[in-house]
Design an enzyme around this catalytic site. Structure first.
Site, mmCIF file in Angstrom:
data_model
loop_
_atom_site.group_PDB
_atom_site.id
_atom_site.type_symbol
_atom_site.label_atom_id
_atom_site.label_comp_id
_atom_site.label_asym_id
_atom_site.label_seq_id
_atom_site.Cartn_x
_atom_site.Cartn_y
_atom_site.Cartn_z
ATOM 1 N N CYS A 96 31.218 -19.740 -16.621
ATOM 2 C CA CYS A 96 31.930 -19.581 -15.345
ATOM 3 C C CYS A 96 31.124 -18.674 -14.401
ATOM 4 O O CYS A 96 30.000 -18.994 -14.064
ATOM 5 C CB CYS A 96 33.352 -19.067 -15.589
ATOM 6 S SG CYS A 96 34.440 -19.260 -14.172
ATOM 7 N N HIS A 99 35.589 -23.143 -19.092
ATOM 8 C CA HIS A 99 35.776 -22.139 -20.141
ATOM 9 C C HIS A 99 35.876 -22.819 -21.501
ATOM 10 O O HIS A 99 36.964 -23.223 -21.897
ATOM 11 C CB HIS A 99 37.038 -21.324 -19.864
ATOM 12 C CG HIS A 99 36.896 -20.402 -18.707
ATOM 13 N ND1 HIS A 99 36.380 -19.139 -18.822
ATOM 14 C CD2 HIS A 99 37.158 -20.581 -17.398
ATOM 15 C CE1 HIS A 99 36.338 -18.563 -17.637
ATOM 16 N NE2 HIS A 99 36.815 -19.419 -16.747
ATOM 17 N N GLU A 157 35.929 -21.484 -24.289
ATOM 18 C CA GLU A 157 36.802 -20.677 -25.159
ATOM 19 C C GLU A 157 38.282 -20.938 -24.881
ATOM 20 O O GLU A 157 39.140 -20.460 -25.605
ATOM 21 C CB GLU A 157 36.458 -19.190 -25.012
ATOM 22 C CG GLU A 157 36.940 -18.486 -23.748
ATOM 23 C CD GLU A 157 36.093 -18.759 -22.502
ATOM 24 O OE1 GLU A 157 35.234 -19.656 -22.531
ATOM 25 O OE2 GLU A 157 36.325 -18.062 -21.481
#
Lengths: 257, 203
Positions: free
Chosen positions: B79, B184, B186
């Protein structure tokens, strides 16, 4: 293409999920971490946790709960309920929340929206708006009024004007709940949701009234809503998230499936 | 050991726990000396570009990061962390990026009647098939985005995937030992974890 999001909402009281979660096959259906994991398996697009704990002492443990949830899921989640100031926001984000949702505090101290957006980025500041219709003499909806304190206190704010204001102040998203529809299972308030999504240029999450798969379809087709939030329809396992998404996909709505 | 750079910009726990779920040793650090020992580096981040550059400067991380990347240490920018690798950003008032990748960061155009930020699950369309970071990731997979700015690389050959949001923007970039993702991983459930696993497996 950006998918429409389906978001289950969990009410948390004293670190337990409350309000009718009846999951079968869960060791502990009141444990927020267990419920969150189940929604992750179901591929919910996001989770919203709303803390409805009253006392200050108990609220302190919310931060620990957020840490625990964050350790166990790999999807975005929002935490709201009782956030008063920038320190509350910081604590929850540091604990692992991706976004925080502010409601009463934003009405009382609108600068909190600007300050928190500037400090943490708009993308993690959600303003929740609870709106209730006001009828004119012909019993048509004239406008929507903003309520705070969990719907207990009315304000003189107009929901559309307030939505514009929080967007201008830097909110990254609006979580819009129709108090007229909430709990009815009659479907989302399409007029309200349309009015708000037409007024602002930030994502809007529609909330209140979901009872059947058609309701999700209606709100995505008839309004500019980016996401639809629901609680009881999922908690009671009337429908799974996959079933809702499958239905939407067959009807031509872009969903992640 | 994988170093996760902590320079005061947002939540890094989720990146750490995603790595650790594969049994990898991680070190969350703001100490430039630690980069020496790292096998790989992750530069995460959410928030504003200027604040991020300021945060890196304060910790004396800029020149050290550049040095290690130039010495071919593998890095993944996530990001804002990816955006910082480029030369400049429309978001920045008084700072420049690391300039390791040529190009700039632009804001989504209001006139495209887009909602900004771009929040939610969107697809990655692969234009470069052999990027090891996306090994076994199906074309058009959904991943989670949350941003208002996007990269415009000067060299189009470094673009691995595009994502459509009013326009096709570069959502994964790759140049030698440098990887960047606008989304993202994650937060992207199974697909995201697979990408993180691929990053761990890179040599």
């Amino acid at each position: 293409m950006l998918a429409k999001r389906i978001i289950p909402c969990l009410d948390i009281k004293d670190n337990r999920v409350v309000k009718g979660v009846r999951f079968v096959g869960l060791k502990d259906a009141g444990d927020p971490v267990e419920v969150a994991k189940l929604y992750e398996q179901e591929e919910a697009d996001e989770l919203v946790f709303l803390d409805i704990t009253a006392s200050f002492q108990q609220r302190k443990t919310l931060v620990e709960l957020v840490e625990k949830i964050a350790k166990n899921i790999y999807m975005p989640f929002t935490v709201g309920g009782g956030i008063k100031d920038i320190n509350d926001i910081r604590d929850l984000l540091n604990a692992g929340a991706d976004k925080v949702s502010i409601n009463t505090a934003a009405v009382k101290y609108p600068d909190l929206v600007n300050e928190s957006a500037r400090r943490f980025g708009s993308q993690c500041i959600v303003v929740a708006i609870d709106a209730k219709s006001i009828m004119d003499r012909g019993l048509r909806v004239e406008r929507w009024q903003v309520y705070i304190n969990g719907g207990r206190t009315s304000t003189d704010l107009d929901a559309v004007e307030w939505a514009k204001e929080v967007a201008w102040r830097g909110a990254g998203e609006i979580l819009l709940t129709s108090m007229d529809q909430d709990g009815t299972k009659d479907g989302y308030d399409l007029d309200l949701t349309r009015a708000i999504t037409e007024a602002v240029n930030i994502p809007v999450v529609a909330s209140g009234g979901a009872g059947r798969p058609e309701h999700f379809y209606e709100v995505f087709v008839n309004t500019g809503a980016d996401a639809a939030l629901a609680a009881s329809i999922f908690h009671y396992q009337q429908y799974t998230i996959r079933e809702i998404k499958q239905y939407l996909k067959e009807k031509g709505i872009a969903v992640r499936i | 050991m994988i170093c996760i750079i902590d320079y005061g910009m947002g939540n890094i726990h989720s990146v750490k726990k995603a790595l650790e779920s594969f049994g990898v040793k991680t070190l969350v650090t703001s100490n430039p000396q630690d980069l020496e020992k790292a096998d790989k580096i992750i530069l995460p981040g959410v928030g504003a570009f200027d604040d991020a550059i300021l945060g890196l400067k304060k910790k004396d991380l800029i020149s050290n990061l550049i040095k290690h990347i130039e010495n071919k240490k593998t890095i993944l920018g996530i990001c804002l962390g990816m955006q910082l690798l480029f030369e400049e950003s429309q978001e920045a008032k008084d700072s420049r990026g690391l300039g390791i990748l040529k190009g700039r960061i632009k804001k989504f155009d209001n006139n495209l009647s887009l909602k900004i930020p771009h929040i939610g699950w969107n697809q990655i369309k692969m234009v470069l098939k052999d990027c090891p970071l996306l090994k076994d990731i199906p074309d058009n997979s959904y991943v989670y985005f949350c941003h208002s700015y996007y990269p415009e690389p000067e060299d189009k050959n470094i673009i691995v995937t595009y994502t459509d949001y009013g326009l096709d923007f570069a959502s994964v970039v790759w140049k030698d030992n440098i990887y960047g993702v606008q989304f993202h991983p994650e937060k992207s459930q199974a697909i995201g974890l697979k990408i993180i696993k691929n990053f761990i497996s890179l040599c």
